[in-house]
Structures are given as structure tokens and as C-alpha cells.
Design an enzyme around this catalytic site. Structure first.
Site, PDB file in Angstrom:
ATOM      1  N   HIS A   1      -4.551  27.345  85.574  1.00 15.87           N
ATOM      2  CA  HIS A   1      -3.257  26.672  85.453  1.00 15.87           C
ATOM      3  C   HIS A   1      -2.455  27.384  84.360  1.00 15.87           C
ATOM      4  O   HIS A   1      -2.969  27.679  83.281  1.00 15.87           O
ATOM      5  CB  HIS A   1      -3.477  25.204  85.095  1.00 15.87           C
ATOM      6  CG  HIS A   1      -2.228  24.530  84.650  1.00 15.87           C
ATOM      7  ND1 HIS A   1      -1.066  24.607  85.372  1.00 15.87           N
ATOM      8  CD2 HIS A   1      -1.940  23.799  83.538  1.00 15.87           C
ATOM      9  CE1 HIS A   1      -0.114  23.947  84.729  1.00 15.87           C
ATOM     10  NE2 HIS A   1      -0.623  23.456  83.619  1.00 15.87           N
TER      11      HIS A   1
ATOM     12  N   CYS B   1      -1.148  18.408  86.111  1.00 15.68           N
ATOM     13  CA  CYS B   1      -1.309  19.845  86.375  1.00 15.68           C
ATOM     14  C   CYS B   1      -2.586  20.167  87.146  1.00 15.68           C
ATOM     15  O   CYS B   1      -2.718  21.253  87.700  1.00 15.68           O
ATOM     16  CB  CYS B   1      -1.286  20.630  85.074  1.00 15.68           C
ATOM     17  SG  CYS B   1       0.213  20.349  84.151  1.00 15.68           S
TER      18      CYS B   1
ATOM     19  N   ASN C   1       5.448  26.553  82.739  1.00 15.11           N
ATOM     20  CA  ASN C   1       4.428  25.649  83.266  1.00 15.11           C
ATOM     21  C   ASN C   1       5.038  24.827  84.400  1.00 15.11           C
ATOM     22  O   ASN C   1       5.925  24.016  84.163  1.00 15.11           O
ATOM     23  CB  ASN C   1       3.947  24.742  82.110  1.00 15.11           C
ATOM     24  CG  ASN C   1       2.902  23.737  82.550  1.00 15.11           C
ATOM     25  OD1 ASN C   1       2.662  23.534  83.740  1.00 15.11           O
ATOM     26  ND2 ASN C   1       2.288  23.081  81.581  1.00 15.11           N
TER      27      ASN C   1
END
Ligand code: ACO
Length: 331
Positions: A256, A116, A286
Site C-alpha cells: 500500500h 487502505c 496515498n
């Protein structure tokens, strides 16, 4: 390194798959509820890529949008960096497939995997190529098809992840704008908390997963949660203080998008107003490396970013990795 130029983001683009997977649909797949997912994560729906669509095509669409937004022609791109942990193939890498889609034969193209955190790492690498004068324009594309490595029998992970692509064109900017600083790091010794085996797996890896599903995400959610909230706050503080600024000087934070509770926790540690923290998690879930560039593109197109705005991009992810970048919006 001799810094000949200042680097900044000249254009943004994104592309999300059309198909939505809602919490209500997940209720029919695993033992969960819309209420649990919304309350514990803030996610209501995520996008899922079609089985027959290569991720490279989604990434190329995001890239085309970013190139158009930057006001350049694609032939001016001199380097393509793709941040992903879910490429279509181990080889050719995703960046080469995007290059093929864009018909930019000959342009160097490589992938970076920092999970990520991948976009922040990739942007930091692109920055070097611009600052040292090696390239005029670098395309940084971050794309993920996490649904392809998600076990839809594991309720602890399948409610979290989605698919999507975001891209930026990085190039030279005037002195008063662009990337100011970056801090990044990794803790390999914590890597076992979030894994997706690829060509190799241990007995322990196999035991953690449902039978026959080797290449799927396994995560210790609470370990990752604790790491994430702490490191996002620490990295943000470090990158602003390195620039002799304080968190209060920031116009926006783009974190994020993993979990609304992680964002709230990190922001509380920073004593920063949550209204200035961009979030689209509710609709995307996500999407790993793609999450920050998709947010940037949405915010930019919605007119929420002004030239000169001071922004921090901050991420954490598998590895475990983290990174924070401070920049002044240059568009
Ligand atoms: N629906 C209903 N119940 C659930 C679900 C679900 N989808 N998932 C877990 N539960 C249950 C658990 O089984 C557990 O039940 P038990 O007490 O009977 O065992 C209970 O809920 C509590 O589980 P926890 O794991 O403690 O729940 P928590 O509040 O920590 O939330 C979550 C879990 C959402 C995964 C959270 O830990 C989290 O967000 N962690 C960070 C994850 C993350 O951001 N990962 C991305 C990393 S980025 C990358 O690189 C891919």
C-alpha cells in the site's frame, strides 16, 4: 471449505483523475514546503477528482479497463465488490452505482470498507466465491475520493492523500498460478488513531478537527507510521512462511502506497531489495484502497510482471486493519 477451483487475477484496470495537485500548489494552501513533503513522504503530486464527477464513474472506467484486459465481456461478471471508504452515497453503495454505470442490472453488488486494506480484504472475499465455484468471474473495484474528506487546512494530512480507482477481474486459473494464501487482521482498539466521522461523532472527534469540518480525516501520523512499518513486515513474512516460502522467493512486493519512509522501513525489516518493491507514490500520493490495484495495473501494462511471478500484496489502514496476499501472477 471445499476448494473446487484456483482463483487468480485475470485482468487489471485503473483510472486516475486528470487534475494534479502538486507540492508547489500545496505551498500556497498550507504552511508546508515541497522539500518537507518530498523528504518526509516521497510524494510530489496527487490526483484530485472533479467536484461534479461521481466516484462511481471513475470506478466504472477502471472496471471497464479490467474487464477488457481479462478478455471477457462484461455480461460474464457475476459479482461486483467495491472497496472504498469514500463512496458517493451511503446508499446506494458504490458497487451498485458501478453496476448501473456498467449496465449490469441484476448482478449482486456490495461494498467493503477496510480503509487502505480494503482491496486485499475484497480480493480475499472474491477468492472464496471463485474457489467454491459460486462465481466464474468477480469484479473487484477499489476507488477513493479522499480529497472529499481531506481538510486542506490540516498540513499533517492534506499533503498525503489523493484520488483514483483500480480494478481487477478475479476468476479461475490453472493450478500453477493464482492466489496462494492470505493473512489479514484488525485492531479495533487502535482505531482512534485514524478517523473520519460519518453519522456520529464525539466531543473529542469534534475538538480534534477544525471548526465546522466534521467529516474529515484526523490521524495520529506517528502512531500509524509505527504500526504500518511493523505490520507490513510481519504480515509479509507470515503469508510467505505459511506457504513454506521465504521472502527471498518473491519476485515483487506491492505494498500500500502511504509513505516512502514506511515502505523503506518495512523492506529493511524484511531484508528485501527495495528495487523489487513497486512504488508510484510520487505521482499518486496515498489513494487508500485503490493504491495496490492501480500499482498492479501500471506494472502489468508496463510489462514488469511475468506469468508465474511470485508477488505479495500488503496493506495497512484505518481500523486499524492489515492484510497480505501471496499470489503467482496468472496473466
Ligand atoms: N509540512 C511541514 N511541516 C509539517 C507538515 C507539513 N505538511 N506536517 C507536519 N509537519 C510538522 C509537524 O507539525 C511537526 O512540527 P512540530 O514538531 O513543530 O510539531 C513536524 O512536522 C514533525 O511532525 P511529525 O508528525 O512527527 O512528522 P513525521 O515525520 O512523523 O511525518 C507523516 C508525518 C508524514 C504524517 C508520517 O507520520 C506518516 O506518514 N504517517 C503514516 C500516515 C499514513 O500512512 N496514513 C495512512 C493510513 S492509511 C488509511 O487508511 C487512510
Amino acid at each position: 471449505m471445499t476448494k473446487l477451483y484456483k482463483a487468480g487475477i485475470l485482468g487489471t484496470g485503473s483510472c486516475l483523475p486528470e487534475r494534479k495537485l502538486t507540492n508547489a500548489e500545496l505551498e500556497n494552501i498550507v504552511e508546508t514546503s515541497d522539500e518537507w513533503i518530498t523528504k518526509r513522504t516521497g510524494i510530489r503530486e496527487r490526483r484530485i477528482i472533479d467536484d461534479d464527477l461521481p466516484l462511481a464513474k471513475l470506478a466504472a472506467r477502471a472496471a471497464e479497463n479490467a474487464i477488457h484486459d481479462a478478455g471477457i465481456v462484461k455480461e460474464e461478471i457475476e459479482l461486483i465488490i467495491a472497496a472504498t471508504l469514500t463512496p458517493d452515497y451511503l446508499t446506494p453503495n458504490l458497487a451498485c452505482s458501478v453496476q448501473k454505470e456498467l449496465q449490469l442490472s441484476g448482478v449482486p453488488a456490495f461494498d467493503m470498507n477496510a480503509a487502505c486494506t480494503g482491496f486485499v480484504y475484497a480480493l480475499n472475499v472474491a477468492q472464496q466465491f471463485i474457489e467454491n465455484g459460486a462465481c466464474r468471474y468477480v469484479l473487484v473495484v477499489a476507488a477513493e475520493a479522499l480529497s472529499r474528506v481531506t481538510d486542506y487546512q490540516d498540513r499533517k494530512t492534506c499533503v498525503l492523500f489523493g484520488d483514483g480507482a483500480g480494478a481487477t477481474v478475479v476468476g479461475r486459473v490453472e493450478d500453477s498460478a493464482g492466489i496462494i494464501g492470505c493473512t489479514a487482521g484488525a485492531y479495533g482498539e487502535l482505531g482512534h488513531n485514524l478517523t473520519i466521522p460519518c453519522l456520529y461523532s464525539t466531543e473529542e472527534d469534534r475538538e480534534k478537527r477544525n471548526e465546522g469540518k466534521k467529516q474529515v480525516i484526523w490521524m495520529d501520523g506517528s502512531e500509524v507510521f509505527t504500526f504500518a512499518a511493523r505490520i507490513m513486515a510481519e504480515a509479509t513474512l507470515r503469508v510467505v512462511s505459511d506457504a513454506q516460502l521465504s521472502v527471498g522467493d518473491l519476485d515483487h512486493i506491492f505494498p500500500h502506497q502511504a509513505n516512502a519512509r514506511i515502505l523503506k522501513n518495512a523492506v529493511k525489516r524484511l531484508e528485501y531489495p527495495i528495487e523489487k518493491v513497486y512504488s508510484n507514490l510520487e505521482h499518486t500520493g496515498n489513494i487508500s484502497a485503490a493504491s495496490i490495484p492501480v500499482c498492479l495495473d501500471e506494472a502489468s501494462k508496463a510489462g514488469r510482471l511475468k506469468k508465474g511471478d511470485k508477488i505479495v500484496l500488503v496493506a495497512f489502514g484505518g481500523g486499524l486493519t492489515y492484510g497480505a496476499m501471496l499470489l503467482q501472477w496468472s496473466k
